[in-house]
Design a protein around this motif. Structure first.
Motif, PDB file in Angstrom:
ATOM      1  N   PRO A 140       0.814  -1.207   0.000  1.00 29.34           N
ATOM      2  CA  PRO A 140       0.000   0.000   0.000  1.00 29.34           C
ATOM      3  C   PRO A 140       0.855   1.268   0.000  1.00 29.34           C
ATOM      4  CG  PRO A 140      -0.082  -1.068   2.154  1.00 29.34           C
ATOM      5  CD  PRO A 140       0.709  -1.961   1.245  1.00 29.34           C
ATOM      6  N   ASP A 141       0.300   2.310  -0.605  1.00 28.81           N
ATOM      7  CA  ASP A 141       0.929   3.637  -0.628  1.00 28.81           C
ATOM      8  C   ASP A 141       2.303   3.642  -1.279  1.00 28.81           C
ATOM      9  OD1 ASP A 141      -1.300   4.820   0.615  1.00 28.81           O
ATOM     10  OD2 ASP A 141      -0.575   4.160   2.569  1.00 28.81           O
ATOM     11  N   PHE A 142       2.491   2.814  -2.304  1.00 30.22           N
ATOM     12  CA  PHE A 142       3.755   2.820  -3.050  1.00 30.22           C
ATOM     13  C   PHE A 142       3.451   2.948  -4.528  1.00 30.22           C
ATOM     14  CE2 PHE A 142       7.147   0.870  -5.485  1.00 30.22           C
ATOM     15  CZ  PHE A 142       8.244   1.526  -4.970  1.00 30.22           C
ATOM     16  N   PRO A 143       4.057   3.849  -5.200  1.00 28.88           N
ATOM     17  CA  PRO A 143       5.138   4.760  -4.816  1.00 28.88           C
ATOM     18  C   PRO A 143       4.665   6.058  -4.179  1.00 28.88           C
ATOM     19  CG  PRO A 143       4.732   4.998  -7.151  1.00 28.88           C
ATOM     20  CD  PRO A 143       3.803   3.916  -6.640  1.00 28.88           C
ATOM     21  N   SER A 144       3.356   6.248  -4.091  1.00 28.36           N
ATOM     22  CA  SER A 144       2.847   7.443  -3.424  1.00 28.36           C
ATOM     23  C   SER A 144       1.540   7.094  -2.714  1.00 28.36           C
ATOM     24  CB  SER A 144       2.648   8.579  -4.441  1.00 28.36           C
ATOM     25  OG  SER A 144       1.775   8.179  -5.470  1.00 28.36           O
ATOM     26  N   PRO A 145       1.123   7.925  -1.767  1.00 28.44           N
ATOM     27  CA  PRO A 145      -0.097   7.637  -1.007  1.00 28.44           C
ATOM     28  C   PRO A 145      -1.305   7.411  -1.925  1.00 28.44           C
ATOM     29  CG  PRO A 145       1.084   9.485  -0.034  1.00 28.44           C
ATOM     30  CD  PRO A 145       1.774   9.169  -1.338  1.00 28.44           C
ATOM     31  N   GLY A 146      -2.087   6.403  -1.570  1.00 28.36           N
ATOM     32  CA  GLY A 146      -3.286   6.091  -2.325  1.00 28.36           C
ATOM     33  C   GLY A 146      -3.090   5.066  -3.430  1.00 28.36           C
ATOM     34  N   ILE A 147      -1.844   4.696  -3.725  1.00 24.42           N
ATOM     35  CA  ILE A 147      -1.548   3.701  -4.765  1.00 24.42           C
ATOM     36  C   ILE A 147      -1.331   2.350  -4.083  1.00 24.42           C
ATOM     37  CG2 ILE A 147       0.051   3.014  -6.576  1.00 24.42           C
ATOM     38  CD1 ILE A 147      -0.873   5.592  -7.491  1.00 24.42           C
ATOM     39  N   LEU A 148      -1.929   1.307  -4.649  1.00 27.28           N
ATOM     40  CA  LEU A 148      -1.696  -0.057  -4.164  1.00 27.28           C
ATOM     41  C   LEU A 148      -0.859  -0.769  -5.219  1.00 27.28           C
ATOM     42  CD1 LEU A 148      -2.153  -2.352  -2.156  1.00 27.28           C
ATOM     43  CD2 LEU A 148      -4.240  -2.907  -3.403  1.00 27.28           C
ATOM     44  N   PHE A 149       0.407  -1.003  -4.902  1.00 25.34           N
ATOM     45  CA  PHE A 149       1.327  -1.664  -5.824  1.00 25.34           C
ATOM     46  C   PHE A 149       1.226  -3.162  -5.633  1.00 25.34           C
ATOM     47  CE2 PHE A 149       5.588  -3.430  -6.701  1.00 25.34           C
ATOM     48  CZ  PHE A 149       5.697  -3.086  -8.037  1.00 25.34           C
ATOM     49  N   ARG A 150       1.133  -3.895  -6.725  1.00 27.66           N
ATOM     50  CA  ARG A 150       1.090  -5.362  -6.681  1.00 27.66           C
ATOM     51  C   ARG A 150       2.470  -5.891  -7.041  1.00 27.66           C
ATOM     52  NH1 ARG A 150      -4.205  -6.712  -4.894  1.00 27.66           N
ATOM     53  NH2 ARG A 150      -5.610  -5.279  -5.921  1.00 27.66           N
ATOM     54  N   ASP A 151       3.150  -6.455  -6.061  1.00 29.52           N
ATOM     55  CA  ASP A 151       4.512  -6.959  -6.222  1.00 29.52           C
ATOM     56  C   ASP A 151       4.474  -8.424  -6.637  1.00 29.52           C
ATOM     57  OD1 ASP A 151       7.243  -7.487  -6.053  1.00 29.52           O
ATOM     58  OD2 ASP A 151       7.237  -7.591  -3.867  1.00 29.52           O
ATOM     59  N   ILE A 152       5.004  -8.723  -7.834  1.00 30.63           N
ATOM     60  CA  ILE A 152       4.997 -10.101  -8.330  1.00 30.63           C
ATOM     61  C   ILE A 152       6.314 -10.824  -8.049  1.00 30.63           C
ATOM     62  CG2 ILE A 152       3.281  -9.594 -10.095  1.00 30.63           C
ATOM     63  CD1 ILE A 152       5.636  -9.782 -12.151  1.00 30.63           C
ATOM     64  N   THR A 153       7.199 -10.210  -7.268  1.00 26.80           N
ATOM     65  CA  THR A 153       8.483 -10.843  -6.957  1.00 26.80           C
ATOM     66  C   THR A 153       8.311 -12.243  -6.365  1.00 26.80           C
ATOM     67  OG1 THR A 153       9.471  -8.667  -6.630  1.00 26.80           O
ATOM     68  CG2 THR A 153      10.682 -10.545  -5.761  1.00 26.80           C
ATOM     69  N   PRO A 154       7.370 -12.461  -5.424  1.00 26.48           N
ATOM     70  CA  PRO A 154       7.199 -13.831  -4.907  1.00 26.48           C
ATOM     71  C   PRO A 154       6.819 -14.832  -6.006  1.00 26.48           C
ATOM     72  CG  PRO A 154       6.155 -12.250  -3.439  1.00 26.48           C
ATOM     73  CD  PRO A 154       6.544 -11.493  -4.677  1.00 26.48           C
ATOM     74  N   LEU A 155       6.029 -14.421  -6.975  1.00 28.71           N
ATOM     75  CA  LEU A 155       5.677 -15.303  -8.095  1.00 28.71           C
ATOM     76  C   LEU A 155       6.907 -15.615  -8.935  1.00 28.71           C
ATOM     77  CD1 LEU A 155       3.538 -16.731  -9.899  1.00 28.71           C
ATOM     78  CD2 LEU A 155       3.343 -14.571 -11.130  1.00 28.71           C
ATOM     79  N   LEU A 156       7.716 -14.605  -9.201  1.00 26.87           N
ATOM     80  CA  LEU A 156       8.920 -14.808 -10.004  1.00 26.87           C
ATOM     81  C   LEU A 156       9.939 -15.689  -9.281  1.00 26.87           C
ATOM     82  CD1 LEU A 156       9.445 -11.161 -11.320  1.00 26.87           C
ATOM     83  CD2 LEU A 156       8.351 -13.076 -12.506  1.00 26.87           C
ATOM     84  N   ALA A 157       9.916 -15.677  -7.967  1.00 24.61           N
ATOM     85  CA  ALA A 157      10.876 -16.455  -7.176  1.00 24.61           C
ATOM     86  C   ALA A 157      10.499 -17.933  -7.068  1.00 24.61           C
ATOM     87  CB  ALA A 157      11.001 -15.862  -5.777  1.00 24.61           C
ATOM     88  N   ASP A 158       9.289 -18.277  -7.460  1.00 27.76           N
ATOM     89  CA  ASP A 158       8.814 -19.656  -7.374  1.00 27.76           C
ATOM     90  C   ASP A 158       8.759 -20.235  -8.789  1.00 27.76           C
ATOM     91  OD1 ASP A 158       7.196 -21.980  -7.314  1.00 27.76           O
ATOM     92  OD2 ASP A 158       6.094 -21.228  -5.569  1.00 27.76           O
ATOM     93  N   PRO A 159       9.779 -21.010  -9.201  1.00 24.96           N
ATOM     94  CA  PRO A 159       9.838 -21.489 -10.589  1.00 24.96           C
ATOM     95  C   PRO A 159       8.604 -22.264 -11.049  1.00 24.96           C
ATOM     96  CG  PRO A 159      11.889 -21.972  -9.452  1.00 24.96           C
ATOM     97  CD  PRO A 159      10.923 -21.468  -8.421  1.00 24.96           C
ATOM     98  N   GLU A 160       8.063 -23.106 -10.203  1.00 24.15           N
ATOM     99  CA  GLU A 160       6.890 -23.892 -10.602  1.00 24.15           C
ATOM    100  C   GLU A 160       5.660 -23.011 -10.770  1.00 24.15           C
ATOM    101  OE1 GLU A 160       6.171 -27.458  -8.397  1.00 24.15           O
ATOM    102  OE2 GLU A 160       8.307 -27.915  -8.288  1.00 24.15           O
ATOM    103  N   ALA A 161       5.473 -22.046  -9.864  1.00 22.68           N
ATOM    104  CA  ALA A 161       4.328 -21.143  -9.970  1.00 22.68           C
ATOM    105  C   ALA A 161       4.482 -20.226 -11.178  1.00 22.68           C
ATOM    106  CB  ALA A 161       4.186 -20.324  -8.693  1.00 22.68           C
ATOM    107  N   PHE A 162       5.707 -19.761 -11.438  1.00 21.54           N
ATOM    108  CA  PHE A 162       5.944 -18.904 -12.603  1.00 21.54           C
ATOM    109  C   PHE A 162       5.632 -19.666 -13.887  1.00 21.54           C
ATOM    110  CE2 PHE A 162       8.832 -17.091 -15.844  1.00 21.54           C
ATOM    111  CZ  PHE A 162       8.271 -15.822 -15.908  1.00 21.54           C
ATOM    112  N   ARG A 163       6.081 -20.906 -13.955  1.00 21.39           N
ATOM    113  CA  ARG A 163       5.798 -21.735 -15.128  1.00 21.39           C
ATOM    114  C   ARG A 163       4.291 -21.932 -15.301  1.00 21.39           C
ATOM    115  NH1 ARG A 163       5.198 -27.372 -16.014  1.00 21.39           N
ATOM    116  NH2 ARG A 163       5.881 -27.989 -18.075  1.00 21.39           N
ATOM    117  N   ALA A 164       3.594 -22.191 -14.202  1.00 19.45           N
ATOM    118  CA  ALA A 164       2.143 -22.376 -14.259  1.00 19.45           C
ATOM    119  C   ALA A 164       1.439 -21.089 -14.694  1.00 19.45           C
ATOM    120  CB  ALA A 164       1.610 -22.836 -12.904  1.00 19.45           C
ATOM    121  N   ALA A 165       1.920 -19.948 -14.220  1.00 17.99           N
ATOM    122  CA  ALA A 165       1.319 -18.661 -14.597  1.00 17.99           C
ATOM    123  C   ALA A 165       1.511 -18.400 -16.084  1.00 17.99           C
ATOM    124  CB  ALA A 165       1.928 -17.535 -13.768  1.00 17.99           C
ATOM    125  N   VAL A 166       2.711 -18.658 -16.592  1.00 19.11           N
ATOM    126  CA  VAL A 166       2.983 -18.458 -18.018  1.00 19.11           C
ATOM    127  C   VAL A 166       2.108 -19.399 -18.848  1.00 19.11           C
ATOM    128  CG1 VAL A 166       4.746 -18.720 -19.810  1.00 19.11           C
ATOM    129  CG2 VAL A 166       5.307 -17.558 -17.672  1.00 19.11           C
TER     130      VAL A 166
END
Length: 68
Positions: free
Chosen positions: A12-38
């Motif tokens: 929440p509040d990234f990069p500025s107040p009121g913005i909800l940023f969705r971080d996909i780093t955990p998805l990218l860090a999980d090879p099986e989940a990344f493959r399934a997403a692709v």
């Protein structure tokens, strides 16, 4: 099917107040989940004879390249 939402972190509040940023780093860090997403993103278009994939913005570049 993988629960992809569990692998997307809300910042929440990234990069500025009121913005909800969705971080996909955990998805990218999980090879099986990344493959399934692709695979899940590409599945509706298999067999249609497409020759190009367009990835817009930073996440699109990473995921679009994998789909291509």
């Amino acid at each position: 099917m993988t629960d992809f939402r569990a692998l997307v972190r809300d910042v929440p509040d990234f990069p500025s107040p009121g913005i909800l940023f969705r971080d996909i780093t955990p998805l990218l860090a999980d090879p099986e989940a990344f493959r399934a997403a692709v695979f899940a993103m590409a599945a509706p278009y298999r067999g249609l004879g497409l020759s190009k994939v367009l990835g817009i913005e930073a996440r699109g570049f990473m995921l679009g390249a994998a789909v291509a």
